[in-house]
Structure formats: C-alpha cells, structure tokens
Design a protein around this motif. Structure first.
Motif, mmCIF file in Angstrom:
data_model
loop_
_atom_site.group_PDB
_atom_site.id
_atom_site.type_symbol
_atom_site.label_atom_id
_atom_site.label_comp_id
_atom_site.label_asym_id
_atom_site.label_seq_id
_atom_site.Cartn_x
_atom_site.Cartn_y
_atom_site.Cartn_z
ATOM 1 N N LYS A 178 10.892 13.033 10.342
ATOM 2 C CA LYS A 178 9.460 13.287 10.308
ATOM 3 C C LYS A 178 8.918 13.149 8.890
ATOM 4 C CE LYS A 178 9.556 14.177 14.662
ATOM 5 N NZ LYS A 178 8.991 13.202 15.623
ATOM 6 N N ARG A 179 9.664 13.661 7.917
ATOM 7 C CA ARG A 179 9.219 13.509 6.529
ATOM 8 C C ARG A 179 9.280 12.051 6.095
ATOM 9 N NH1 ARG A 179 6.797 12.913 2.684
ATOM 10 N NH2 ARG A 179 6.842 14.037 0.703
ATOM 11 N N ALA A 180 10.244 11.315 6.627
ATOM 12 C CA ALA A 180 10.368 9.906 6.254
ATOM 13 C C ALA A 180 9.188 9.089 6.740
ATOM 14 C CB ALA A 180 11.676 9.329 6.811
ATOM 15 N N GLN A 181 8.514 9.535 7.803
ATOM 16 C CA GLN A 181 7.365 8.796 8.300
ATOM 17 C C GLN A 181 6.166 8.892 7.375
ATOM 18 O OE1 GLN A 181 6.651 10.296 12.236
ATOM 19 N NE2 GLN A 181 8.532 9.428 13.082
ATOM 20 N N THR A 182 6.161 9.855 6.458
ATOM 21 C CA THR A 182 5.058 10.005 5.512
ATOM 22 C C THR A 182 5.318 9.255 4.206
ATOM 23 O OG1 THR A 182 5.977 12.052 4.590
ATOM 24 C CG2 THR A 182 4.518 12.242 6.492
ATOM 25 N N VAL A 183 6.466 8.621 4.079
ATOM 26 C CA VAL A 183 6.768 7.761 2.929
ATOM 27 C C VAL A 183 6.926 6.353 3.470
ATOM 28 C CG1 VAL A 183 8.369 7.265 1.055
ATOM 29 C CG2 VAL A 183 7.871 9.633 1.669
ATOM 30 N N GLY A 184 6.048 5.452 3.041
ATOM 31 C CA GLY A 184 6.012 4.129 3.637
ATOM 32 C C GLY A 184 6.257 3.008 2.654
ATOM 33 N N PHE A 185 6.692 1.885 3.202
ATOM 34 C CA PHE A 185 6.878 0.657 2.440
ATOM 35 C C PHE A 185 5.777 -0.332 2.822
ATOM 36 C CE2 PHE A 185 11.063 2.540 2.601
ATOM 37 C CZ PHE A 185 11.600 2.281 1.348
ATOM 38 N N SER A 186 5.515 -1.259 1.947
ATOM 39 C CA SER A 186 4.559 -2.319 2.250
ATOM 40 C C SER A 186 5.095 -3.187 3.376
ATOM 41 C CB SER A 186 4.300 -3.166 1.002
ATOM 42 O OG SER A 186 5.519 -3.681 0.487
ATOM 43 N N ASN A 187 4.182 -3.825 4.097
ATOM 44 C CA ASN A 187 4.583 -4.660 5.226
ATOM 45 C C ASN A 187 5.362 -5.888 4.803
ATOM 46 O OD1 ASN A 187 3.367 -2.928 7.060
ATOM 47 N ND2 ASN A 187 1.411 -4.015 6.999
ATOM 48 N N CYS A 188 5.191 -6.302 3.576
ATOM 49 C CA CYS A 188 5.869 -7.497 3.089
ATOM 50 C C CYS A 188 6.356 -7.273 1.669
ATOM 51 C CB CYS A 188 4.928 -8.716 3.128
ATOM 52 S SG CYS A 188 3.498 -8.570 2.029
ATOM 53 N N ALA A 189 7.285 -8.090 1.256
ATOM 54 C CA ALA A 189 7.707 -8.172 -0.135
ATOM 55 C C ALA A 189 7.131 -9.446 -0.742
ATOM 56 C CB ALA A 189 9.229 -8.157 -0.243
ATOM 57 N N VAL A 190 7.010 -9.500 -2.055
ATOM 58 C CA VAL A 190 6.392 -10.646 -2.722
ATOM 59 C C VAL A 190 7.294 -11.129 -3.847
ATOM 60 C CG1 VAL A 190 4.050 -9.883 -2.149
ATOM 61 C CG2 VAL A 190 5.075 -9.166 -4.298
ATOM 62 N N ILE A 191 7.125 -12.397 -4.180
ATOM 63 C CA ILE A 191 7.794 -13.006 -5.334
ATOM 64 C C ILE A 191 6.711 -13.586 -6.229
ATOM 65 C CG2 ILE A 191 9.314 -14.866 -6.104
ATOM 66 C CD1 ILE A 191 10.994 -14.473 -3.649
ATOM 67 N N ASN A 192 6.697 -13.165 -7.472
ATOM 68 C CA ASN A 192 5.722 -13.657 -8.440
ATOM 69 C C ASN A 192 6.334 -13.626 -9.831
ATOM 70 O OD1 ASN A 192 5.445 -10.884 -9.313
ATOM 71 N ND2 ASN A 192 4.103 -10.590 -7.540
ATOM 72 N N LEU A 193 5.537 -13.977 -10.795
ATOM 73 C CA LEU A 193 5.982 -14.020 -12.184
ATOM 74 C C LEU A 193 5.598 -12.740 -12.906
ATOM 75 C CD1 LEU A 193 5.073 -17.698 -13.108
ATOM 76 C CD2 LEU A 193 7.374 -16.753 -12.878
ATOM 77 N N ARG A 203 6.398 -2.473 -2.368
ATOM 78 C CA ARG A 203 5.625 -1.285 -2.736
ATOM 79 C C ARG A 203 6.052 -0.079 -1.900
ATOM 80 N NH1 ARG A 203 -0.716 -2.136 -3.118
ATOM 81 N NH2 ARG A 203 -0.256 -2.657 -5.278
ATOM 82 N N ILE A 204 6.125 1.093 -2.552
ATOM 83 C CA ILE A 204 6.456 2.358 -1.903
ATOM 84 C C ILE A 204 5.323 3.337 -2.167
ATOM 85 C CG2 ILE A 204 8.119 4.252 -1.719
ATOM 86 C CD1 ILE A 204 10.233 2.444 -2.804
ATOM 87 N N GLY A 205 4.956 4.106 -1.145
ATOM 88 C CA GLY A 205 3.893 5.092 -1.308
ATOM 89 C C GLY A 205 4.183 6.343 -0.503
ATOM 90 N N ASP A 206 3.787 7.493 -1.047
ATOM 91 C CA ASP A 206 3.914 8.773 -0.358
ATOM 92 C C ASP A 206 2.534 9.177 0.121
ATOM 93 O OD1 ASP A 206 4.657 11.189 0.637
ATOM 94 O OD2 ASP A 206 5.049 12.142 -1.300
ATOM 95 N N PHE A 207 2.392 9.375 1.434
ATOM 96 C CA PHE A 207 1.091 9.636 2.030
ATOM 97 C C PHE A 207 0.737 11.120 2.083
ATOM 98 C CE2 PHE A 207 2.587 5.800 4.617
ATOM 99 C CZ PHE A 207 2.160 4.927 3.636
ATOM 100 N N ARG A 208 1.634 11.979 1.649
ATOM 101 C CA ARG A 208 1.368 13.408 1.684
ATOM 102 C C ARG A 208 0.841 13.898 0.337
ATOM 103 N NH1 ARG A 208 3.402 16.583 5.785
ATOM 104 N NH2 ARG A 208 3.328 18.347 4.372
ATOM 105 N N ARG A 209 0.150 15.042 0.395
ATOM 106 C CA ARG A 209 -0.383 15.615 -0.835
ATOM 107 C C ARG A 209 0.718 16.257 -1.671
ATOM 108 N NH1 ARG A 209 -5.534 16.789 -2.111
ATOM 109 N NH2 ARG A 209 -6.134 16.337 0.040
ATOM 110 N N HIS A 210 1.711 16.870 -1.000
ATOM 111 C CA HIS A 210 2.832 17.486 -1.707
ATOM 112 C C HIS A 210 3.941 16.450 -1.810
ATOM 113 C CE1 HIS A 210 0.913 21.414 -1.410
ATOM 114 N NE2 HIS A 210 0.678 21.142 -0.129
ATOM 115 N N HIS A 211 4.315 16.124 -3.026
ATOM 116 C CA HIS A 211 5.208 15.005 -3.259
ATOM 117 C C HIS A 211 6.638 15.491 -3.475
ATOM 118 C CE1 HIS A 211 1.653 12.502 -3.508
ATOM 119 N NE2 HIS A 211 1.157 13.354 -4.381
#
Length: 412
Positions: A178-193, A203-211
């Motif tokens: 359940k806690r893992a569902q509030t930490v998400g990854f981007s739908n895709c990965a990218v390659i750039n310079l 990209r990784i993001g935490d969607f909860r207020r308490h980190h």
C-alpha cells in the motif's frame, strides 16, 4: 511554459550565424515486442511457479504471511469460517456433555449447563461464551468438571483467534504494498544528453505529504537468452546510477550515464528498438511515519525508452515553498540527440570514425564546440542556449554524414 524549438536545415538560407544547422531525420523502426514482461508496470513479477516441492506445506507452515498476502475477501471468509466452526465444535461438545449427564431426558436433574436442553441451546451457549455476550439465561454450573474445563479451553482459543484476526488485519492495512502505491515512477524512461554524454534517466516521485527517511535507487538490465540447444535462461546486468542514495522530498530524476562499462554503450536508436530486454528499476526506502522498509519497482521495455526526450520541469520555487506540479510528472519534451550509440558519439566528438566505418581514419582532434542558440517557436523573446552538445552534433554530422535527431519539444 512549454518550449517548442524550430527545425532548421543545412541548406536553409535563413539560418544566421547564431544558429547551428541541424538535419532532422527520423528513423523508421518496425519494432515488435517479443517477450512478455518480467516485471509489470505495477511492480509485480510476472513469474509463475510450477511443481514446487511441498508447496502447500510451506504455505501452512508460514500461515501468518500466507494470510497477509491473500486477498481481503478470502481473508474475511477464512476468519468468518474460523469463528463459525469453533462455535459449532464447542456447541457439539456441550451437547454431548448434556446428553451424557441426562439433562435432556430429566428436566429436574442438576444440569451441567443451565438452559441447555437440545443442540440449539448448546450452540447458543457456545456462541455466548466465546463472544462474552452473557444474556443471563444460560450459564455454567459447578456440577460437571468436564464442562468447566471445556469452557476454559474455549475462552483461551477465543482470545487466540481474536488476536490472530486483529494482527492479520493490521498487517494487511500496514502492508508495504500500500505504501509502495504512493511512490511512483514515470511511465517512460528517456535518453538525452547531459554534460555532453548520453544518459538514460527516469523519474521517481513520492505522492504523500509525509516522506521517507532515506532511499536507494537501483536498475538492472534483464535479458532472456535462447541457446542453440533450446535452453533459455536470463542475464542480469547492473546499471551504475549517479547519486543513487537520496531523500525523496521532491520528484527526482535518476540518471545512468552511458559509459564504456554500461551495457547500453554500443546501442544506437535503431538497435535499441530492435533489441529484446527489460529495464527493471527499483527504489528501496524507509518510511518516515512507521520506520518500515519498503520497495517500489517497475520496468521499461525498449519501446518505453524514448530516445531524444527530456522530462518537463515540474518544480516552482518561491519565497515560501517548493511547489511541485504533478500534472507534469509523466510529460516529456523532444530534444536534440544523435541517433548513434554512445561509443560512436564519443568517437565523433573526437573527430574519429568508428572501427567498422568504411571511411579512412584520420587523426583524432579535440574540438571545442561553440555555443549555439535555438529560437523558440511560440514567440517567446528569450532564446535557450545549448553549449557543447548541440553544436557538437551538428559539426560531426556535417563532417561524417551520421544521422541526427532534431526534435520539436512538445508535451507527450
């Protein structure tokens, strides 16, 4: 503000001295994913076990973990049946005791249990005893020691069942999934310079207020191999991540520099689309509220790795807060990136041809790429400067004839 860049051609006479000429060539790729996913997007492993020795014995031995992992409706059914069967079991015992004592045949006889004259009364007494209802009609007498012992055993078992049910319910509600569902990854990965080097990022993001307190990011390349004998196995290769230890207070982009030690070093855009591998990424962290260790993971297939894309900005800093716009979490913009592999790109920057190139070799000369300016399409007066990377791409493409990508950064 979303930025969009113009595409310019080497033969365009309108290009001035402040603009670097780039050729826009898009690779036509006919890519089809060959295998099913190893790790799904939600982090679950797509693995099926068969012929496991003593499988049911392992589930029964570790019954607590088994009940934590099953679905809620199955758990409720099991717990309801455990209560009902326990009431029935002890009800049958009280009924047998009443029959042996003659309570059902002679109402004037001193009973073992008051008001238990049939099976229904015995079942109701068992239910009232285990749930501590106590309506006042049925009760234990001191005439039968066996009945007193059975009541004591039932009370102990009742406490055990209640503790087990409450523990399982709390463990399921506090599950790491359940806690893992509030930490998400981007739908895709990218390659750039990045700083003149090809980089793979997500990209990784935490969607909860308490980190969380701290976390560590990891990535592996999962690649199935088919041998000539028909035997199939898998290979795992770790990807080195710069600054893998982090505190995820705001969304963070994880970078893997495609260096000579990277399994992606000799992979171009066309080879990436034709390859069959899976990028498995994970983030292991400690929750700030509970102190429990969690892990969130997902995977990216080659068609989910976007070559020549850059993640959109989603952070706005003012005097009071760091404002994060999660509507831009999965959005990317197309940028200028060569289609060649990182190995060929490094050789192109030095002025060398790859070993497999039919062109004659010439001495490697270190070039100092100029600063270029790419004008914005949307009429914004301020230009954006690309130092080293864009100029290098244009210079080496013009000299060597390699394909380059000129992208229009639009939200995807």
């Amino acid at each position: 503000m979303n930025k969009e860049y113009t595409e310019v051609s080497p033969s365009d006479p309108s290009v001035n001295a402040n603009t670097t000429t780039l050729s826009a060539v898009k690779a036509e790729i006919d890519y089809k994913h060959k295998k099913c996913r190893y790790v799904r997007k939600d982090g679950k492993c797509n693995v099926l076990f068969r012929h496991v020795p003593e499988e049911w014995l392992m589930y029964v031995t570790d019954i607590f973990t088994t009940l934590v992992e099953i679905r809620w409706r199955v758990m409720f059914l099991i717990f309801a049946l455990s209560y009902i069967f326990s009431w029935l079991f002890f009800g049958i015992i009280y009924w047998v005791i009443a029959m042996a004592n003659g309570d059902m045949k002679d109402p004037t006889n001193a009973p073992c249990v008051y008001e238990v004259r049939d099976f229904t009364g015995a079942f109701l007494f068992s239910l009232e005893t285990q749930t501590t209802i106590g309506y006042g009609f049925r009760g234990m007498s001191e005439n039968c020691m066996v009945a007193i012992i059975v009541v004591t055993v039932q009370d102990v078992i009742s406490c055990f069942i209640d503790t087990f049910v409450i523990g399982i319910a709390v463990a399921k509600m506090a599950s790491a999934r359940k806690r893992a569902q509030t930490v998400g990854f981007s739908n895709c990965a990218v390659i750039n310079l990045q700083n003149g080097q090809l980089c793979l990022s997500w990209r990784i993001g935490d969607f909860r207020r308490h980190h969380m307190v701290e976390g560590k990011a990891r990535a592996q390349i999962f690649r199935p191999n088919m041998h000539a004998t028909g035997r199939e196995d898998v290979n795992y290769k770790d990807l080195e991540i710069k600054q893998s230890d982090l505190i995820l207070a705001i969304p963070t982009t994880i970078f893997h520099v495609i260096e000579p030690s990277s399994p992606l070093y000799r992979m171009s855009l066309e080879e990436l689309r034709k390859d069959d591998f899976e990028l498995v990424v994970s983030f292991t962290y400690t929750d700030d509220s509970t102190g429990i260790l969690h892990q969130t993971r997902t995977s990216y297939t080659p068609d989910e790795i976007h070559w020549g894309h850059l993640f959109q900005e989603m952070l706005n800093v003012n005097r009071r807060y760091y404002k994060v716009d999660y509507s831009m979490f999965h959005h990317t913009a197309k940028v200028l990136v060569p289609e060649v592999s990182a190995e060929e790109y490094e050789q192109m920057k030095l002025g060398c041809y790859p070993r497999h190139s039919p062109r004659p070799k010439r001495p490697c000369i270190n070039r100092k790429p100029p600063t270029v300016t790419v004008e914005l399409v949307n009429g914004t007066p301020e230009p954006e400067e690309h130092v080293a990377t864009v100029a290098t791409i244009a210079a080496v493409c013009e000299d060597h004839g390699h394909l380059c990508l000129t992208r229009n950064p639009v939200l995807t």
